[in-house]
Write an enzyme that holds these catalytic residues in place. Structure first.
Site, PDB file in Angstrom:
ATOM      1  N   ARG B 112       0.862  -1.182   0.000  1.00  0.00           N
ATOM      2  CA  ARG B 112       0.000   0.000   0.000  1.00  0.00           C
ATOM      3  C   ARG B 112       0.896   1.228   0.000  1.00  0.00           C
ATOM      4  NH1 ARG B 112      -3.420  -2.786   4.745  1.00  0.00           N
ATOM      5  NH2 ARG B 112      -1.404  -3.834   4.872  1.00  0.00           N
ATOM      6  N   ASN B 169      -5.957  -7.324  -6.571  1.00  0.00           N
ATOM      7  CA  ASN B 169      -6.300  -5.903  -6.698  1.00  0.00           C
ATOM      8  C   ASN B 169      -7.725  -5.710  -7.210  1.00  0.00           C
ATOM      9  OD1 ASN B 169      -4.156  -4.660  -5.583  1.00  0.00           O
ATOM     10  ND2 ASN B 169      -3.450  -3.635  -7.434  1.00  0.00           N
ATOM     11  N   CYS B 228      -3.120   2.322  -8.269  1.00  0.00           N
ATOM     12  CA  CYS B 228      -3.176   0.901  -8.640  1.00  0.00           C
ATOM     13  C   CYS B 228      -4.554   0.402  -9.035  1.00  0.00           C
ATOM     14  CB  CYS B 228      -2.663   0.052  -7.478  1.00  0.00           C
ATOM     15  SG  CYS B 228      -0.915   0.273  -7.203  1.00  0.00           S
TER      16      CYS B 228
END
Lengths: 269, 269
Positions: B112, B169, B228
């Protein structure tokens, strides 16, 4: 701690697992031979675990009303009916208005059918909602007398408790559908899904290994058709779309994926 | 254990957090002033953490190729390039074919941005994929020398490692979007979302409390627009739809929900 006197209405999987926590619970379930509602008369807390099917995206409360009309003449005003059946946000509050002589609480169950007794004994959490002071605490005390001291309680109002239940089951339906989409991609690529599953379940944001049966895909039994997830997904989707005017995009997509998987099951024979 | 000599290409968030695990890593990142590729010549394992943007749903590997063309003349054949940048399943295998003199591994990062150093030091798991024997183990040994002994490793082939990264993700993007839909319903009903969140996060199938920032909804900053999740969701959706011919229904729905939330952010000013 002295155990409260506990009653259980509906002796199916949820009712039986709840009853199993307590000494000598009073049981009322006429179709199963427990036909005497007066056994509930001296109970402090009565757990209601009767079937509430989803019909056209709404909770069918027929059995709930039948039971309440039978037992309300028997009940004392300080008794609590704790709703374990899954009902949409606002349902218990509406019941409270319809049956003003009864004290209601919302106490959604989070039991897996194949391990309901174990889940009842070792819950991830106990959620109890009530709209008048003191009621949620009284239901909590009934559980605290029989559960491990480290079980966490979420005490809130009835609508929040109902929301937690539907959000949890809809999330599980979503997670299963998501993993099916990943599994599908793995099949095409010749990737070992079991390794992908392991890589995902080690992330606690996706789920820890112990609890994560949702990450398992059974290729010979795609999708979910158990009693809870399709019903709860349909009801929650309809509730968001028709009652709240929200698109419920992800919930709709989850149903789409599951329908596709179930039809592939049929094709596979 | 003697530490292997480690190199890092790309000294952004991921590269710096990876480099931070090791003593005296060799760094190559010309735009940041680390301009000498020959520092990589004596490295056993070289972590590649250069930007791979998503353009029209595909990985843009321009920088990867630029770097490889610069450094391959310098490398020895027993050196390993471990790809930390997020790339779609099959990418490292294709690189292996294009640069046969280099040994590649896939080693996706799960960091992160706001706590990358801590995540690198205490990873939920380390995923390493390689398509030739011994390579994944050699990369694993480099990590084992510096990480806690209880960190679990997933050693697999390159495509599976790449799949784990995208699936992880995309799942987080889905979870954030799901919680936004629940939050939306809570807003309309006047239900305290924080209590719903607590009720959900206590279920380890949804996520444990410690790790579950995904369950948090920031009403003044709806949706996700970090580096991301939108990029990886777009690339994985396009990959499933255009490369594998799958509908990617849930992934599409996730993007739809997020787009709606981001546009509400704009309206809110």
């Amino acid at each position: 701690m002295v155990q409260a006197r506990v009653g259980v209405i509906g002796y199916g999987v949820v009712g039986a697992a709840t009853a199993g926590l307590f000494d000598n619970p009073a049981i009322y379930d006429p179709p199963k031979g427990y036909e005497d509602p007066t056994v509930l008369a001296d109970c402090d807390v009565i757990f209601m675990a009767v079937p509430v099917p989803t019909v056209l995206g709404k909770n069918d409360l027929t059995i709930v009303h039948e039971v309440l009309e039978t037992i309300t003449p028997i009940l004392r005003p300080d008794q609590i009916i704790a709703m374990r059946s899954t009902v949409l946000p606002g349902t218990v509050r509406a019941l409270q208005e319809q049956y003003p002589g009864v004290r209601f609480a919302s106490n959604p169950e989070f039991l897996r059918a194949h391990r309901a007794f174990d889940d009842a004994r070792h819950p991830y959490r106990v959620v109890i909602g009530a709209d008048e002071p003191g009621i949620a605490e009284r239901v909590a005390d009934v559980y605290r007398a029989v559960l491990d001291p480290d079980v966490e309680f979420v005490l809130t109002d009835t609508r929040t408790a109902e929301m937690i239940k539907y959000a949890a089951n809809t999330f599980l339906a979503l997670k299963i559908s998501f993993m099916h989409e990943v599994w599908d991609a793995c099949q095409i690529l010749g990737i070992d899904y079991a390794v992908v599953k392991r890589g995902l379940e080690l992330d606690p944001r996706i789920g820890d290994g112990e609890a994560n049966e949702e990450l398992t895909v059974q290729p010979d039994r795609l999708g979910f058709d158990d009693e809870c997830l399709p019903k709860d997904l349909a009801a929650f989707t309809s509730f968001l779309q028709n009652e709240l005017g929200l698109p419920a995009t992800l919930f709709d997509a989850t149903a789409t994926v599951n329908a596709g998987m179930l039809s592939r099951r049929l094709v596979a024979g």
